[in-house]
Design an enzyme around this catalytic site. Structure first.
Site, PDB file in Angstrom:
ATOM      1  N   ARG A  64     -24.848  -4.378-125.831  1.00 16.29           N
ATOM      2  CA  ARG A  64     -24.613  -4.607-124.403  1.00 16.29           C
ATOM      3  C   ARG A  64     -24.204  -6.049-124.114  1.00 16.29           C
ATOM      4  NH1 ARG A  64     -25.962  -2.331-119.489  1.00 16.29           N
ATOM      5  NH2 ARG A  64     -26.654  -0.436-120.543  1.00 16.29           N
ATOM      6  N   LEU A  92     -25.553  -4.855-115.415  1.00 22.24           N
ATOM      7  CA  LEU A  92     -24.831  -6.001-115.975  1.00 22.24           C
ATOM      8  C   LEU A  92     -25.798  -6.906-116.728  1.00 22.24           C
ATOM      9  CD1 LEU A  92     -22.681  -6.636-112.823  1.00 22.24           C
ATOM     10  CD2 LEU A  92     -21.798  -5.959-115.075  1.00 22.24           C
ATOM     11  N   ASN A 106     -22.972  -5.612-104.303  1.00 13.62           N
ATOM     12  CA  ASN A 106     -23.025  -4.223-104.731  1.00 13.62           C
ATOM     13  C   ASN A 106     -23.327  -3.322-103.541  1.00 13.62           C
ATOM     14  OD1 ASN A 106     -23.232  -1.922-106.377  1.00 13.62           O
ATOM     15  ND2 ASN A 106     -25.418  -2.247-106.732  1.00 13.62           N
ATOM     16  N   THR A 107     -22.774  -2.123-103.569  1.00  8.16           N
ATOM     17  CA  THR A 107     -23.139  -1.133-102.547  1.00  8.16           C
ATOM     18  C   THR A 107     -24.105  -0.150-103.197  1.00  8.16           C
ATOM     19  OG1 THR A 107     -21.353   0.380-103.193  1.00  8.16           O
ATOM     20  CG2 THR A 107     -20.855  -1.237-101.473  1.00  8.16           C
ATOM     21  N   HIS A 108     -25.079   0.303-102.408  1.00  9.44           N
ATOM     22  CA  HIS A 108     -26.056   1.248-102.949  1.00  9.44           C
ATOM     23  C   HIS A 108     -26.347   2.321-101.908  1.00  9.44           C
ATOM     24  CE1 HIS A 108     -29.256   2.657-105.564  1.00  9.44           C
ATOM     25  NE2 HIS A 108     -30.039   2.707-104.522  1.00  9.44           N
ATOM     26  N   SER A 135     -26.919   0.429 -98.365  1.00 10.70           N
ATOM     27  CA  SER A 135     -27.183  -1.020 -98.397  1.00 10.70           C
ATOM     28  C   SER A 135     -26.068  -1.753 -99.132  1.00 10.70           C
ATOM     29  CB  SER A 135     -28.498  -1.304 -99.142  1.00 10.70           C
ATOM     30  OG  SER A 135     -29.574  -0.563 -98.587  1.00 10.70           O
ATOM     31  N   ASP A 140     -28.568  -9.364-108.418  1.00 15.57           N
ATOM     32  CA  ASP A 140     -29.374 -10.311-109.206  1.00 15.57           C
ATOM     33  C   ASP A 140     -29.694  -9.617-110.530  1.00 15.57           C
ATOM     34  OD1 ASP A 140     -32.646  -9.810-107.576  1.00 15.57           O
ATOM     35  OD2 ASP A 140     -31.365  -8.462-108.754  1.00 15.57           O
ATOM     36  N   ASP A 144     -30.913  -3.311-108.385  1.00 16.19           N
ATOM     37  CA  ASP A 144     -30.730  -3.190-106.921  1.00 16.19           C
ATOM     38  C   ASP A 144     -31.799  -3.973-106.160  1.00 16.19           C
ATOM     39  OD1 ASP A 144     -29.914   0.193-107.664  1.00 16.19           O
ATOM     40  OD2 ASP A 144     -28.519  -1.453-107.256  1.00 16.19           O
TER      41      ASP A 144
HETATM   42  C1  GRF Z   1     -21.364   5.066-104.175  1.00 12.68           C
HETATM   43  O1  GRF Z   1     -22.257   5.723-103.292  1.00 12.68           O
HETATM   44  C2  GRF Z   1     -22.057   3.883-104.791  1.00 12.68           C
HETATM   45  O2  GRF Z   1     -22.918   3.184-103.928  1.00 12.68           O
HETATM   46  C3  GRF Z   1     -22.852   4.566-105.869  1.00 12.68           C
HETATM   47  O3  GRF Z   1     -21.980   5.527-106.414  1.00 12.68           O
HETATM   48  C4  GRF Z   1     -21.064   5.929-105.397  1.00 12.68           C
HETATM   49  C5  GRF Z   1     -19.690   5.683-105.913  1.00 12.68           C
HETATM   50  O4  GRF Z   1     -18.813   6.356-105.094  1.00 12.68           O
HETATM   51  N1  GRF Z   1     -23.301   3.623-106.869  1.00 12.68           N
HETATM   52  P1  GRF Z   1     -17.237   6.061-105.219  1.00 12.68           P
HETATM   53  O5  GRF Z   1     -16.915   5.974-106.699  1.00 12.68           O
HETATM   54  O6  GRF Z   1     -16.976   4.775-104.497  1.00 12.68           O
HETATM   55  O7  GRF Z   1     -16.618   7.237-104.529  1.00 12.68           O
END
Ligand code: GRF
Length: 194
Positions: A64, A92, A106-108, A135, A140, A144
């Protein structure tokens, strides 16, 4: 003009929303490259907009850390202001995060710190709660666990499946992500202050 490298693993619907938003000359950010840990379906969106893509597969490396080093080198080669993880499904390595922090967001698909990790939607559904959320956070070295930039509640409806709930969450994610990038580009948010 904020330059972005976006990292994905899947279909890239959040990436698509960013690419569509950046068609507006007023939008203060541009995606300069799209990377993935595989030959991601979402590359099709980048190709449609003529944006370079790169993939760094974990399986091509001894471990990794070696994978993270190559991914970092590829990301750095674009000299972007901000790295956006959106559906990037790998953790990461610390060297990667430490080298770029706090300029990695990051989006979660959950209302962090609720339901972190790779199955946030499934976990919320299994928990039987009435609402979850979306979110946007600073990345970090935890899972998440970084500072929250923005988040919004999303109701769980009776009969929801993981897929139907995730499809209801994604538009909220997209809206929060675009707003976060606008706020960062316009210096309304300073990631160093979070
Ligand atoms: C998103 O909901 C993201 O937050 C999560 O996986 C999904 C990815 O969706 N980790 P996409 O590939 O952007 O359609």
């Amino acid at each position: 003009m904020l330059s972005l490298v976006v990292l994905i693993s899947g279909g890239g619907s959040n990436l698509r929303a960013l690419l569509d938003a950046s068609q507006d000359a007023e939008f203060p950010a541009r995606v300069v490259a799209v990377g993935a840990d595989r030959d991601a379906d979402g590359f099709a969106h980048a190709e449609e907009y003529g944006i370079p893509t790169f993939s760094v597969a974990l399986s091509s490396f001894a471990d990794r850390d070696a994978w993270g080093e190559e991914l970092l080198a590829q990301v750095r080669s674009w000299n972007a202001d901000l790295i956006v993880l959106s559906g990037f499904m790998k953790l990461l390595p610390p060297d990667f995060v430490d080298a770029l922090a706090p300029n990695v967001i990051n989006t979660h698909p959950a209302y962090l710190p609720e339901f972190p990790g790779a199955h946030g939607v499934r976990d919320a559904l299994a928990a039987g709660v009435a609402q979850t959320g979306a979110s946007v956070i600073v990345v970090d070295n935890g899972v998440d666990s970084g500072p929250i930039i923005s988040q919004e509640r999303v109701a769980i409806e009776p009969g929801d499946t993981e897929s139907s709930l995730h499809e209801r969450i994604k538009p909220v994610e997209r809206r929060l992500l675009i707003q976060a990038i606008l706020d960062i580009a316009n210096s309304r948010i300073d990631l160093k202050d979070l």
